[in-house]
Enzyme design. Structure first.
Site, PDB file in Angstrom:
ATOM      1  N   HIS A 203      -3.049   7.378   1.905  1.00 40.48           N
ATOM      2  CA  HIS A 203      -3.525   6.056   1.502  1.00 40.48           C
ATOM      3  C   HIS A 203      -4.899   5.833   2.148  1.00 40.48           C
ATOM      4  O   HIS A 203      -5.088   6.093   3.336  1.00 40.48           O
ATOM      5  CB  HIS A 203      -2.528   5.007   1.979  1.00 40.48           C
ATOM      6  CG  HIS A 203      -3.027   3.614   1.886  1.00 40.48           C
ATOM      7  ND1 HIS A 203      -3.615   3.119   0.742  1.00 40.48           N
ATOM      8  CD2 HIS A 203      -3.047   2.597   2.793  1.00 40.48           C
ATOM      9  CE1 HIS A 203      -3.968   1.863   0.950  1.00 40.48           C
ATOM     10  NE2 HIS A 203      -3.641   1.528   2.190  1.00 40.48           N
TER      11      HIS A 203
ATOM     12  N   CYS B 214       0.816  -1.227   0.000  1.00 39.77           N
ATOM     13  CA  CYS B 214       0.000   0.000   0.000  1.00 39.77           C
ATOM     14  C   CYS B 214       0.847   1.274   0.000  1.00 39.77           C
ATOM     15  O   CYS B 214       0.331   2.353  -0.281  1.00 39.77           O
ATOM     16  CB  CYS B 214      -0.937   0.012   1.209  1.00 39.77           C
ATOM     17  SG  CYS B 214      -2.024  -1.410   1.264  1.00 39.77           S
TER      18      CYS B 214
ATOM     19  N   ASN C 243      -9.934   0.020   0.324  1.00 47.50           N
ATOM     20  CA  ASN C 243      -8.473   0.102   0.282  1.00 47.50           C
ATOM     21  C   ASN C 243      -7.980  -0.507  -1.034  1.00 47.50           C
ATOM     22  O   ASN C 243      -8.002  -1.727  -1.197  1.00 47.50           O
ATOM     23  CB  ASN C 243      -7.922  -0.665   1.494  1.00 47.50           C
ATOM     24  CG  ASN C 243      -6.405  -0.681   1.540  1.00 47.50           C
ATOM     25  OD1 ASN C 243      -5.735  -0.331   0.572  1.00 47.50           O
ATOM     26  ND2 ASN C 243      -5.873  -1.109   2.663  1.00 47.50           N
TER      27      ASN C 243
HETATM   28  N1  ACO Z   1     -18.360  -7.403  10.417  1.00 50.25           N
HETATM   29  C1  ACO Z   1     -18.781  -7.566  11.684  1.00 50.25           C
HETATM   30  N2  ACO Z   1     -17.956  -7.876  12.689  1.00 50.25           N
HETATM   31  C2  ACO Z   1     -16.641  -8.022  12.405  1.00 50.25           C
HETATM   32  C3  ACO Z   1     -16.139  -7.863  11.099  1.00 50.25           C
HETATM   33  C4  ACO Z   1     -17.067  -7.538  10.092  1.00 50.25           C
HETATM   34  N3  ACO Z   1     -16.683  -7.351   8.810  1.00 50.25           N
HETATM   35  N4  ACO Z   1     -14.803  -8.048  11.121  1.00 50.25           N
HETATM   36  C5  ACO Z   1     -14.472  -8.323  12.391  1.00 50.25           C
HETATM   37  N5  ACO Z   1     -15.584  -8.308  13.173  1.00 50.25           N
HETATM   38  C6  ACO Z   1     -15.699  -8.563  14.599  1.00 50.25           C
HETATM   39  C7  ACO Z   1     -14.539  -9.382  15.155  1.00 50.25           C
HETATM   40  O1  ACO Z   1     -14.750 -10.755  14.934  1.00 50.25           O
HETATM   41  C8  ACO Z   1     -14.582  -8.999  16.605  1.00 50.25           C
HETATM   42  O2  ACO Z   1     -15.588  -9.721  17.219  1.00 50.25           O
HETATM   43  P1  ACO Z   1     -15.376 -10.316  18.705  1.00 50.25           P
HETATM   44  O3  ACO Z   1     -15.189  -9.120  19.576  1.00 50.25           O
HETATM   45  O4  ACO Z   1     -16.652 -11.045  18.942  1.00 50.25           O
HETATM   46  O5  ACO Z   1     -14.167 -11.191  18.621  1.00 50.25           O
HETATM   47  C9  ACO Z   1     -15.041  -7.532  16.587  1.00 50.25           C
HETATM   48  O6  ACO Z   1     -15.631  -7.324  15.293  1.00 50.25           O
HETATM   49  C10 ACO Z   1     -13.907  -6.541  16.791  1.00 50.25           C
HETATM   50  O7  ACO Z   1     -12.827  -6.902  15.963  1.00 50.25           O
HETATM   51  P2  ACO Z   1     -11.512  -6.049  15.877  1.00 50.25           P
HETATM   52  O8  ACO Z   1     -10.590  -6.625  14.851  1.00 50.25           O
HETATM   53  O9  ACO Z   1     -10.967  -5.814  17.255  1.00 50.25           O
HETATM   54  O10 ACO Z   1     -12.150  -4.690  15.340  1.00 50.25           O
HETATM   55  P3  ACO Z   1     -11.493  -3.291  15.166  1.00 50.25           P
HETATM   56  O11 ACO Z   1     -12.321  -2.283  15.846  1.00 50.25           O
HETATM   57  O12 ACO Z   1     -10.017  -3.314  15.450  1.00 50.25           O
HETATM   58  O13 ACO Z   1     -11.649  -3.055  13.597  1.00 50.25           O
HETATM   59  C11 ACO Z   1     -10.353  -3.229  11.579  1.00 50.25           C
HETATM   60  C12 ACO Z   1     -11.105  -3.974  12.676  1.00 50.25           C
HETATM   61  C13 ACO Z   1     -11.347  -2.378  10.813  1.00 50.25           C
HETATM   62  C14 ACO Z   1      -9.752  -4.262  10.655  1.00 50.25           C
HETATM   63  C15 ACO Z   1      -9.270  -2.340  12.212  1.00 50.25           C
HETATM   64  O14 ACO Z   1      -8.489  -3.078  13.111  1.00 50.25           O
HETATM   65  C16 ACO Z   1      -8.360  -1.740  11.182  1.00 50.25           C
HETATM   66  O15 ACO Z   1      -8.772  -0.947  10.365  1.00 50.25           O
HETATM   67  N6  ACO Z   1      -7.063  -2.091  11.188  1.00 50.25           N
HETATM   68  C17 ACO Z   1      -6.160  -1.644  10.166  1.00 50.25           C
HETATM   69  C18 ACO Z   1      -6.238  -2.634   9.063  1.00 50.25           C
HETATM   70  C19 ACO Z   1      -5.981  -2.056   7.717  1.00 50.25           C
HETATM   71  O16 ACO Z   1      -6.230  -0.930   7.408  1.00 50.25           O
HETATM   72  N7  ACO Z   1      -5.452  -2.935   6.875  1.00 50.25           N
HETATM   73  C20 ACO Z   1      -5.212  -2.572   5.530  1.00 50.25           C
HETATM   74  C21 ACO Z   1      -3.824  -2.715   5.141  1.00 50.25           C
HETATM   75  S1  ACO Z   1      -2.694  -1.812   6.102  1.00 50.25           S
HETATM   76  C22 ACO Z   1      -2.925  -0.296   5.630  1.00 50.25           C
HETATM   77  O17 ACO Z   1      -3.311  -0.102   4.523  1.00 50.25           O
HETATM   78  C23 ACO Z   1      -2.644   0.779   6.584  1.00 50.25           C
END
Ligand code: ACO
Length: 327
Positions: A254, A112, A284
């Site tokens: 990004h 990315c 993304n």
């Molecule tokens: N729909 C519903 N629930 C979901 C989903 C979904 N699509 N995905 C995960 N959950 C659930 C999980 O299972 C978890 O449930 P639990 O508490 O019962 O175990 C709950 O939601 C919370 O999960 P987390 O992973 O802790 O959620 P968080 O608030 O951290 O959000 C996310 C997740 C959006 C992925 C966040 O961590 C994030 O954006 N991280 C950065 C990832 C990213 O941007 N990656 C791209 C590449 S890197 C870059 O480009 C910078």
């Protein structure tokens, strides 16, 4: 001697998946996706589409906007992790598609952050005096690398391509153009985001996979590193250019997640009207996200001569970087 961006272009696949479409595939909801990421929809390739088509279209649009003909290009750099071949590079395939010969064409793999790494290469090429006019493309199809049964990743990614034409035009006579670029990596953090190169499948292909198949991500850890790295590297790049966050007219980050973008802006004490966001429309798109957002911002009249732009990205590697441009 600086490099000036004299044309931008972009292209996304025709298939658009809304959050409501994803609700039918995995246990998720529009509200969850919007509240955690800001994403409303994403464009994804199907079996009859190729990343090369997107790259080609984006490049033709950028060339058209620049007023240059393809034959005037002296080098092609493509930032991507989604090529169909181990070799040749997607840049060589694009070169052939553009009908060009005998100029360098190669890919940069920084996920990315690839577009900013490409800017760093372009900056060095132009500064060295070896090349005056380059095509830089950021293109990815990460929808082909996600497990469409894994709700934690499949809602995040979309596909697309963005391109810029860089030229030294007038750059000797004024101080407009690429002012500074800082890129950094931390291989030690590779396990926060990775995918095997043989895990590929378009959204319209049948097939069930184990949870370990496709993009593997430690979301919450990645979130924290991304916010810290993006804000620190943007400060470093601004410092190198003799500027501060208050000088930035528009940050084009990004587009991974609206919450990451907001947190970075907050750390840099920037207002959100200094930041361009289109993550809601595309998700993304990896290396394509900065040039797609830049193209939209330019075409929407959000960028004016002498504006200071900060282009910053962070991704698998981990890699991150920022380019500062005086438009
Ligand atoms: N729909 C519903 N629930 C979901 C989903 C979904 N699509 N995905 C995960 N959950 C659930 C999980 O299972 C978890 O449930 P639990 O508490 O019962 O175990 C709950 O939601 C919370 O999960 P987390 O992973 O802790 O959620 P968080 O608030 O951290 O959000 C996310 C997740 C959006 C992925 C966040 O961590 C994030 O954006 N991280 C950065 C990832 C990213 O941007 N990656 C791209 C590449 S890197 C870059 O480009 C910078």
């Amino acid at each position: 001697m600086g490099a000036r961006i004299i044309g931008t272009g972009s292209s996304v696949p025709k298939t658009c998946l809304t959050n409501a479409d994803l609700e039918k595939r995995v246990d998720t909801s529009h509200d969850w996706i919007v509240s955690r990421t800001g994403i409303h929809q994403r464009h994804v390739v199907t079996q009859d589409e190729d990343i090369l088509d997107l790259m080609h279209e984006a490049s033709l649009r950028a060339l058209d906007a620049s007023g240059l003909r393809a034959e005037q290009l002296q080098a092609i750099v493509v930032a991507t992790v989604s090529g169909n071949y181990a070799f040749p590079s997607t840049a060589c395939l694009l070169q052939a598609r553009l009908g060009l010969d005998n100029i360098p064409a190669f890919d940069v793999n920084a996920a990315c952050a690839g577009f900013v790494y490409g800017m760093s290469v372009a900056h060095s090429y132009i500064k060295s005096g070896d090349y005056d006019r380059l095509l830089l493309v950021g293109a990815d199809t990460l929808s082909t690398m996600v497990n469409w049964e894994d709700r934690s990743t499949c809602v995040l990614f979309g596909d697309g391509a963005g391109a810029v034409v860089l030229d030294t035009q007038n750059a000797r006579s004024d101080d407009r153009g690429l002012l500074s670029t800082v890129v950094e990596s931390s291989g030690a953090l590779w396990q926060l985001l990775h995918v095997r190169s043989d895990h590929r499948q378009t959204v319209d292909q049948e097939g069930s996979h184990p949870k370990e198949w496709g993009i593997q991500m430690k979301g919450p850890e990645l979130f924290k590193v991304a916010v810290r790295a993006l804000s620190e590297v943007t400060r470093k790049a601004l410092d190198k250019a003799g500027l501060s966050p208050a000088d930035v007219s528009l940050m084009v980050p990004h587009q991974a997640n609206l919450r990451i973008i907001r947190a970075v802006a907050e750390r840099l004490h920037m207002a959100m009207d200094q930041v361009y966001c289109n993550v809601q429309d595309y998700g993304n798109t990896s290396a394509a996200s900065i040039p797609i957002a830049l193209d939209e911002a330019v075409r929407a009249g959000r960028v004016r001569p002498n504006d200071i732009l900060a282009l910053c990205g962070c991704g698998g590697g981990l890699t991150w970087g920022t380019s500062i441009v005086r438009w």
